[in-house]
Design a protein around this motif. Structure first.
Motif, PDB file in Angstrom:
ATOM      1  N   GLU A  12       0.830  -1.207   0.000  1.00  0.00           N
ATOM      2  CA  GLU A  12       0.000   0.000   0.000  1.00  0.00           C
ATOM      3  C   GLU A  12       0.865   1.258   0.000  1.00  0.00           C
ATOM      4  O   GLU A  12       0.563   2.227  -0.692  1.00  0.00           O
ATOM      5  CB  GLU A  12      -0.917  -0.002   1.230  1.00  0.00           C
ATOM      6  N   ARG A  96      -6.132  -7.512   0.689  1.00  0.00           N
ATOM      7  CA  ARG A  96      -6.096  -6.400  -0.260  1.00  0.00           C
ATOM      8  C   ARG A  96      -7.486  -5.798  -0.427  1.00  0.00           C
ATOM      9  O   ARG A  96      -7.640  -4.594  -0.618  1.00  0.00           O
ATOM     10  CB  ARG A  96      -5.564  -6.881  -1.613  1.00  0.00           C
ATOM     11  N   LYS A  97      -8.506  -6.657  -0.329  1.00  0.00           N
ATOM     12  CA  LYS A  97      -9.886  -6.192  -0.448  1.00  0.00           C
ATOM     13  C   LYS A  97     -10.226  -5.241   0.696  1.00  0.00           C
ATOM     14  O   LYS A  97     -10.909  -4.225   0.492  1.00  0.00           O
ATOM     15  CB  LYS A  97     -10.840  -7.390  -0.444  1.00  0.00           C
ATOM     16  N   LYS A 100      -8.542  -1.902   0.093  1.00  0.00           N
ATOM     17  CA  LYS A 100      -9.229  -1.206  -0.999  1.00  0.00           C
ATOM     18  C   LYS A 100     -10.540  -0.614  -0.519  1.00  0.00           C
ATOM     19  O   LYS A 100     -10.910   0.505  -0.878  1.00  0.00           O
ATOM     20  CB  LYS A 100      -9.473  -2.169  -2.158  1.00  0.00           C
ATOM     21  N   ARG A 103      -9.978   2.633   1.341  1.00  0.00           N
ATOM     22  CA  ARG A 103      -9.714   3.748   0.425  1.00  0.00           C
ATOM     23  C   ARG A 103     -11.011   4.236  -0.214  1.00  0.00           C
ATOM     24  O   ARG A 103     -11.266   5.436  -0.287  1.00  0.00           O
ATOM     25  CB  ARG A 103      -8.741   3.318  -0.683  1.00  0.00           C
ATOM     26  N   LYS A 104     -11.830   3.300  -0.678  1.00  0.00           N
ATOM     27  CA  LYS A 104     -13.079   3.657  -1.348  1.00  0.00           C
ATOM     28  C   LYS A 104     -14.032   4.359  -0.386  1.00  0.00           C
ATOM     29  O   LYS A 104     -14.727   5.301  -0.767  1.00  0.00           O
ATOM     30  CB  LYS A 104     -13.742   2.409  -1.932  1.00  0.00           C
TER      31      LYS A 104
END
Length: 261
Positions: A12, A96-97, A100, A103-104
């Motif tokens: 990241e 990783r999900k 992510k 961040r979203k």
């Protein structure tokens, strides 16, 4: 911290470094807009002074008295609870999900804020209203910054955090070596625990940030004060919102990752 979790954090951080490199490249390549300077020279000095004063008063008003009103426009407690849950998932699973999704989540409210500042800026521009738009624009911008801080688990109430926010806002508008110097100061603040900021230092930074916005938005807000064509000035609101928030989100994400590591 297990090896897999450490690898994900480093991945990241590497992704973030690449994004930051793009910002550095853009800042170094930024050139003054040729058509702005001749027009700005024709604007009376008192107009510039008035604009700079309006930004200073706007920052002071929003920071000192507007925070509670801004907090009425979003669900602060819910955002804090969402962060606790996502942070727990990152700490325990750390896939990783999950990264992510964090961040979203931090970027989700931006589309609504962009739409709000666009509609407000264009509407007031069509009416030839420039100066009053400054407070509304700053309120929307700070709403986005406050939401970003909460998404990554940081409070924004203290003078120290507000000082950092002002520094982030000022640096986001810089270019060239000024951007590099400002960015280095921001990174130094992110790497340290909160350092006490006296009121004099805070006020000095507030004025510097207000001056940066006034200088950059001078012509646009002057145009916005003219009926009908003022739409062009008001339409710049989302451009500046996006520019500032892109930098702010990157830095808060970096701060969170550094704390994780």
């Amino acid at each position: 911290m297990d090896l897999q979790h450490r690898k994900l954090i480093n991945r990241e951080l590497l992704t973030l470094q690449l994004q930051e490199k793009k910002l550095i490249d853009a800042a170094m390549k930024a050139k003054p807009v040729n058509w702005k300077a001749p027009l700005e020279e024709k604007i009376p000095e008192k107009v510039y002074s008035g604009l700079e004063s309006a930004f200073c008063k706007g920052f002071a008003l929003v920071f000192d008295k507007g925070r509670k009103l801004i907090e009425l426009t979003y669900k602060k407690e819910q955002l804090q609870n969402d962060h606790i849950l996502r942070d727990r998932e990152v700490q325990t699973k750390g896939s990783r999900k999950d990264w992510k999704q964090m961040r979203k989540s931090a970027m989700r409210s931006d589309s609504l804020n962009m739409a709000a500042t666009t509609a407000e800026g264009v509407a007031l521009g069509a009416l030839g209203v420039g100066m009053p738009d400054i407070v509304l624009f700053l309120a929307t911008l700070l709403k986005g910054i406050y939401e970003t801080a909460i998404h990554y688990g940081f409070s924004y109430e203290s003078r120290e955090e507000q000082y950092l926010i002002l520094k982030l806002m000022e640096t986001s508008l810089k270019s060239g070596k000024d951007w590099v110097r400002g960015n280095a100061k921001v990174d130094a603040l992110l790497a340290e625990d909160a350092i006490a900021v006296c009121e004099e230092v805070f006020q000095e930074q507030l004025e510097k940030t207000a001056s940066a916005f006034a200088m950059d938005m001078l012509l646009l807000k002057f145009i916005q004060g003219l009926p009908v064509v003022g739409i062009l000035g008001g339409a710049a609101n989302p451009v500046y919102y996006n520019k500032v928030m892109k930098y702010v989100q990157l830095k808060y994400r970096k701060r969170y990752l550094l704390r994780q590591r």
